[in-house]
Structure formats: C-alpha cells, structure tokens
Design a protein around this motif. Structure first.
Motif, PDB file in Angstrom:
ATOM      1  N   ILE A 189      10.859  -8.620 -10.069  1.00 42.50           N
ATOM      2  CA  ILE A 189      10.839  -7.198 -10.434  1.00 42.50           C
ATOM      3  C   ILE A 189       9.758  -6.496  -9.611  1.00 42.50           C
ATOM      4  O   ILE A 189       8.806  -7.127  -9.146  1.00 42.50           O
ATOM      5  N   GLY A 190       9.940  -5.203  -9.419  1.00 45.92           N
ATOM      6  CA  GLY A 190       9.005  -4.425  -8.600  1.00 45.92           C
ATOM      7  C   GLY A 190       9.341  -2.953  -8.706  1.00 45.92           C
ATOM      8  O   GLY A 190      10.059  -2.539  -9.615  1.00 45.92           O
ATOM      9  N   GLU A 191       8.840  -2.194  -7.740  1.00 42.44           N
ATOM     10  CA  GLU A 191       9.047  -0.742  -7.770  1.00 42.44           C
ATOM     11  C   GLU A 191      10.279  -0.393  -6.938  1.00 42.44           C
ATOM     12  O   GLU A 191      10.464  -0.930  -5.848  1.00 42.44           O
ATOM     13  N   LEU A 192      11.115   0.520  -7.438  1.00 44.59           N
ATOM     14  CA  LEU A 192      12.299   0.940  -6.688  1.00 44.59           C
ATOM     15  C   LEU A 192      12.239   2.446  -6.463  1.00 44.59           C
ATOM     16  O   LEU A 192      12.872   3.218  -7.181  1.00 44.59           O
ATOM     17  N   PRO A 193      11.490   2.883  -5.462  1.00 46.15           N
ATOM     18  CA  PRO A 193      11.373   4.333  -5.268  1.00 46.15           C
ATOM     19  C   PRO A 193      12.707   4.927  -4.827  1.00 46.15           C
ATOM     20  O   PRO A 193      13.473   4.286  -4.109  1.00 46.15           O
ATOM     21  N   ASN A 194      12.934   6.152  -5.270  1.00 45.36           N
ATOM     22  CA  ASN A 194      14.164   6.862  -4.957  1.00 45.36           C
ATOM     23  C   ASN A 194      13.983   7.642  -3.660  1.00 45.36           C
ATOM     24  O   ASN A 194      13.171   8.544  -3.603  1.00 45.36           O
ATOM     25  N   GLY A 195      14.691   7.290  -2.597  1.00 41.35           N
ATOM     26  CA  GLY A 195      14.563   8.024  -1.335  1.00 41.35           C
ATOM     27  C   GLY A 195      13.226   7.788  -0.663  1.00 41.35           C
ATOM     28  O   GLY A 195      12.619   6.732  -0.822  1.00 41.35           O
ATOM     29  N   GLU A 196      12.748   8.802   0.061  1.00 40.03           N
ATOM     30  CA  GLU A 196      11.483   8.646   0.790  1.00 40.03           C
ATOM     31  C   GLU A 196      10.330   8.593  -0.206  1.00 40.03           C
ATOM     32  O   GLU A 196      10.167   9.504  -1.021  1.00 40.03           O
ATOM     33  N   PRO A 197       9.522   7.536  -0.156  1.00 34.15           N
ATOM     34  CA  PRO A 197       8.469   7.409  -1.171  1.00 34.15           C
ATOM     35  C   PRO A 197       7.399   8.500  -1.042  1.00 34.15           C
ATOM     36  O   PRO A 197       7.086   8.930   0.060  1.00 34.15           O
ATOM     37  N   ASN A 198       6.863   8.914  -2.176  1.00 31.35           N
ATOM     38  CA  ASN A 198       5.709   9.825  -2.193  1.00 31.35           C
ATOM     39  C   ASN A 198       4.417   9.033  -2.198  1.00 31.35           C
ATOM     40  O   ASN A 198       3.390   9.498  -1.726  1.00 31.35           O
ATOM     41  N   ASN A 199       4.464   7.851  -2.791  1.00 27.70           N
ATOM     42  CA  ASN A 199       3.233   7.094  -3.034  1.00 27.70           C
ATOM     43  C   ASN A 199       2.914   6.175  -1.859  1.00 27.70           C
ATOM     44  O   ASN A 199       3.786   5.776  -1.089  1.00 27.70           O
ATOM     45  N   LEU A 200       1.630   5.858  -1.757  1.00 27.19           N
ATOM     46  CA  LEU A 200       1.139   5.160  -0.567  1.00 27.19           C
ATOM     47  C   LEU A 200       1.749   3.770  -0.368  1.00 27.19           C
ATOM     48  O   LEU A 200       2.245   3.460   0.720  1.00 27.19           O
ATOM     49  N   MET A 201       1.695   2.900  -1.376  1.00 27.72           N
ATOM     50  CA  MET A 201       2.082   1.503  -1.130  1.00 27.72           C
ATOM     51  C   MET A 201       3.554   1.348  -0.774  1.00 27.72           C
ATOM     52  O   MET A 201       3.876   0.655   0.202  1.00 27.72           O
ATOM     53  N   PRO A 202       4.491   1.994  -1.505  1.00 26.19           N
ATOM     54  CA  PRO A 202       5.882   1.871  -1.050  1.00 26.19           C
ATOM     55  C   PRO A 202       6.091   2.424   0.352  1.00 26.19           C
ATOM     56  O   PRO A 202       6.914   1.905   1.114  1.00 26.19           O
ATOM     57  N   TYR A 203       5.313   3.432   0.725  1.00 28.79           N
ATOM     58  CA  TYR A 203       5.434   3.963   2.088  1.00 28.79           C
ATOM     59  C   TYR A 203       4.958   2.920   3.094  1.00 28.79           C
ATOM     60  O   TYR A 203       5.569   2.699   4.156  1.00 28.79           O
ATOM     61  N   ILE A 204       3.872   2.242   2.754  1.00 26.89           N
ATOM     62  CA  ILE A 204       3.367   1.191   3.650  1.00 26.89           C
ATOM     63  C   ILE A 204       4.387   0.056   3.784  1.00 26.89           C
ATOM     64  O   ILE A 204       4.703  -0.388   4.889  1.00 26.89           O
ATOM     65  N   THR A 205       4.944  -0.404   2.665  1.00 21.42           N
ATOM     66  CA  THR A 205       5.868  -1.551   2.755  1.00 21.42           C
ATOM     67  C   THR A 205       7.148  -1.147   3.495  1.00 21.42           C
ATOM     68  O   THR A 205       7.701  -1.942   4.251  1.00 21.42           O
ATOM     69  N   GLN A 206       7.600   0.088   3.316  1.00 20.63           N
ATOM     70  CA  GLN A 206       8.802   0.521   4.042  1.00 20.63           C
ATOM     71  C   GLN A 206       8.505   0.689   5.533  1.00 20.63           C
ATOM     72  O   GLN A 206       9.387   0.477   6.372  1.00 20.63           O
ATOM     73  N   THR A 207       7.272   1.057   5.859  1.00 18.43           N
ATOM     74  CA  THR A 207       6.891   1.134   7.277  1.00 18.43           C
ATOM     75  C   THR A 207       6.834  -0.279   7.860  1.00 18.43           C
ATOM     76  O   THR A 207       7.341  -0.537   8.963  1.00 18.43           O
ATOM     77  N   ALA A 208       6.254  -1.207   7.109  1.00 27.27           N
ATOM     78  CA  ALA A 208       6.183  -2.603   7.567  1.00 27.27           C
ATOM     79  C   ALA A 208       7.588  -3.165   7.786  1.00 27.27           C
ATOM     80  O   ALA A 208       7.819  -3.955   8.703  1.00 27.27           O
ATOM     81  N   ALA A 209       8.539  -2.733   6.950  1.00 23.03           N
ATOM     82  CA  ALA A 209       9.912  -3.240   7.045  1.00 23.03           C
ATOM     83  C   ALA A 209      10.706  -2.519   8.135  1.00 23.03           C
ATOM     84  O   ALA A 209      11.864  -2.868   8.384  1.00 23.03           O
ATOM     85  N   GLY A 210      10.115  -1.499   8.755  1.00 19.59           N
ATOM     86  CA  GLY A 210      10.818  -0.779   9.815  1.00 19.59           C
ATOM     87  C   GLY A 210      11.730   0.331   9.300  1.00 19.59           C
ATOM     88  O   GLY A 210      12.465   0.943  10.077  1.00 19.59           O
ATOM     89  N   ILE A 211      11.694   0.592   7.993  1.00 19.00           N
ATOM     90  CA  ILE A 211      12.535   1.662   7.427  1.00 19.00           C
ATOM     91  C   ILE A 211      11.955   3.037   7.797  1.00 19.00           C
ATOM     92  O   ILE A 211      12.675   3.998   8.004  1.00 19.00           O
ATOM     93  N   ARG A 212      10.631   3.110   7.863  1.00 19.78           N
ATOM     94  CA  ARG A 212       9.935   4.342   8.279  1.00 19.78           C
ATOM     95  C   ARG A 212       9.201   4.034   9.577  1.00 19.78           C
ATOM     96  O   ARG A 212       8.592   2.955   9.701  1.00 19.78           O
ATOM     97  N   PRO A 213       9.218   4.968  10.550  1.00  9.32           N
ATOM     98  CA  PRO A 213       8.577   4.663  11.844  1.00  9.32           C
ATOM     99  C   PRO A 213       7.069   4.545  11.745  1.00  9.32           C
ATOM    100  O   PRO A 213       6.464   3.712  12.411  1.00  9.32           O
TER     101      PRO A 213
END
Ligand code: WQD
Length: 339
Positions: A189-213
């Motif tokens: 289980i974890g966090e499932l942000p809807n669309g582009e994240p507002n919060n820092l950590m999901p933004y970081i993990t999506q950047t690490a995954a290549g979803i965000r440049p």
C-alpha cells in the motif's frame, strides 16, 4: 473492538488500518473512492491475512453511513475522509466546506444516536496560522489558516471541541499531521496521487521514474540555510502508529486533546532530494524556480507532548521514507493504480 475508519482506503487511512489490524482491532472501512482505489481493500487483506470489511459509502450520506452503525457496534471513529488539495480548495471553497464539514456533522450525529464516544480526527499542521515560529507547539494559536482546506480542518476542530464540551462522555483526539510521506515497507500500500502531484515526495518519485522530466524546487531564496523551505517529513507508518497510540488514549480519557504528529526535525527540499539520491542511487534532475504562493519558509513540530502523553514517537529515518516511497513507485506508480 470495532473501529470505523472513514476515508479508510486513502493514503493515511489504509496505513492506519494496517497498524490497527496488526494490533488486534476489528477494523471497518468506509470510503466513497472519490480519491482512492478499491483495490487497496484487497491489498490490506493480503498484507494482514484478514478479511477487511469496507462500506463503499459517502459518510456525509446519513442513511448510508447509518447502516454502518446499525450493522456494527462502533467503539471509535477515526475520521480521515475529506477533500485535501490545497489549490483546489482555493478555487472551490464551498465544495470543501460542504464536504468536509457535512461528513463530520453527520458522523457526530450518528455517534450520538448509537452511543459511540470516541473520535480521532485527521487535522493538519495547516491549522497553525503563519505567525507561529517553529517548532510549533499545540498551545500556539490556531486559525488564521492560509487556505480553505486548512480552514475546514480548523473549523472541524472547533466543532469537535464544542461537541465534547457538551457531552462529558465524549473523547475527541485532534491529530495535527505534518508532512506524511513514504509507503508501507511491504510495498503493498502507498500513496496514489491523482494526476500531476502537488506534494514533494510523489513528485520526486515520479521524476525518478521518468514520468516527469524534472522537479521544480519552489524558491531558493528563503531565509533558511540552503534557501529552500523546511518541513517536518514523517514516515506514513510512524504516523499510523501515532493513531494507534491516540486510540489507546481515547479509551482512557474524555474531553478534547490535541497532538502534533511529526518527527520534530526540519528538513529542506534540497536535503530531501539528497536523501532520496543516497537511498536509491538515482539522480533527481531539478531546477530552482519561483516561490509557490502560500508556502511558509519553515514548519516543523514540537513532538514533546505526543511523546510524554501518548508514549509515541516517530522512529523511521528520512532515508527509510525515500526508500519505501521509491519501492512503492516502482511497483504500482507507473500507471498510478493497482489493477
Ligand atoms: C513540501 C515542500 C514545497 C512540490 C501540504 C499541505 C498540508 C498537507 C500536506 C494535505 C514545500 C516544496 C513541493 C514540488 C517543491 N496537506 N515542493 N516542488 O505544502 O508542506 O503541505 O501537503 O493533504 O496541509 O499544505 O507539502 O509536499 O506540497 O511541499 O519544491 O513539486 O516541497 O514548496 O516547501 P506542504 P508539499
């Protein structure tokens, strides 16, 4: 003992459900799945080896929520359900007030009707006005919030205080969360942000995954040692354990009590990026941009009261938070659902 978790399939609700099931409570979830995935209920079953009961209802709907109380003797309510996006709350304040306040009022009425005497409420560090210096203590003045989201939390705190003042048998615990991040160490289980994240950590993990440049760091000219904002990031599983401690407290006390749930440690945005890079070995491309409206430079908790009164304190490190957030992102974050 039967514990009702409204918003129980959400980020904080689901991790708290896991902690309470592990502690031997009977847990009943209620969720309208407006910002959560029904698959979370299955994942909780896998994680705990127990069947998890879940009502797919909106707890502001009195008839639907009433069925939960009719069919189960509820000993305590942990009220997580609510809209929580700060920016959206500025654009749609009435929707936030209607939803967040209505659900609380309905629950309080049902609790009175069915003689349920304990309520643990998901409040927020957002209730502290901008004028208070860190570390924030529970005695500091609340209100004067920066946005309607924070004000719904503050208004609900006041409503709950009034309800407890009018009923000496009621126990209300207000938990003011700082910045919960990470995911359950199992990766289930974890966090499932809807669309582009507002919060820092999901933004970081999506950047690490290549979803965000790249990550935008909002402001490099704050009066802090490295110029970026300081927050109190707490592992979601530590936060969940804080709820278990608050629940034990609620069974032994009446009246209203408020606790900060944080680590007591302030960390800058650049320090979070570096910790993530250390924990995962992945470099995060970022650029420092302008400030985000509404951000305060420094916000972290005093955690003395929770340690003294609840006997609880956060244990996990920032690296644990980063590692667990990344494990979750790799497993389920690609398509942001668990199907
Ligand atoms: C943390 C820091 C940003 C994103 C908010 C709400 C709070 C609670 C949690 C509810 C800040 C910076 C962020 C990005 C960045 N709400 N940042 N780039 O603002 O402390 O708290 O979320 O559910 O009530 O106010 O958390 O994670 O948004 O930001 O530089 O892409 O990271 O400026 O300094 P915040 P956050």
């Amino acid at each position: 003992m039967n514990i009702l978790l409204t918003g129980g399939a959400g980020f904080i609700g689901s991790h708290t459900a896991a902690a309470l099931l592990a502690a031997g409570y009977r847990v009943i979830l209620a969720d309208n799945f407006s910002n959560s995935d029904p698959a979370v209920v299955r994942q909780l079953g896998k994680l705990t080896g127990q069947h998890v009961r879940c009502y797919a209802v909106d707890v502001a709907d009195r008839a639907a929520a009433g069925r939960i109380f009719e069919e189960n003797h509820i000993d305590a309510v942990l009220h997580f359900a609510g809209h929580k996006a700060v920016g959206e709350s500025v654009r749609q304040p009435l929707r936030y007030y209607r939803n967040n306040l209505d659900s609380t009022l309905t629950l309080l009425e049902l609790m009175a009707q069915y003689d349920c005497r304990r309520m643990i409420f998901s409040s927020s560090a957002a209730v502290y006005g901008a004028g208070n210096p860190a570390p924030l203590t529970e005695q500091m003045p609340a209100g004067g919030c920066a946005n309607p989201y924070g004000r719904t939390k503050f208004f609900i705190e006041e409503i709950l205080r009034d309800a407890a003042a009018a009923n000496p048998e009621l126990s209300v615990v207000l938990l003011r969360y700082f910045n919960p991040i990470g995911a359950h160490a199992s990766g289930l289980i974890g966090e499932l942000p809807n669309g582009e994240p507002n919060n820092l950590m999901p933004y970081i993990t999506q950047t690490a995954a290549g979803i965000r440049p790249r990550l935008r760091v909002y402001g490099g000219d704050y009066p802090t040692p490295d110029g970026t904002c300081i927050r109190d990031y707490i592992h979601i599983s530590d936060l969940a354990e804080g709820h278990a401690a608050a629940l034990r407290y609620a069974f032994d006390h009446t009246g209203t009590e408020v606790f900060n749930l944080g680590t007591g440690r302030g960390v800058s945005v650049l320090e979070v990026i570096r910790a993530f890079e250390r924990a995962t070995g992945i470099r995060i491309p970022y650029e420092i941009t302008g400030r985000r409206p509404g951000d305060v430079p420094v916000c972290y908790a005093s955690v003395d009261k929770a340690a003294r009164v609840l006997g609880w304190q956060a244990k996990k490190s920032l690296e644990d938070m980063c590692r667990d957030a990344w494990r979750w992102q790799q497993r389920y974050g690609k398509n942001q659902n668990m199907q």
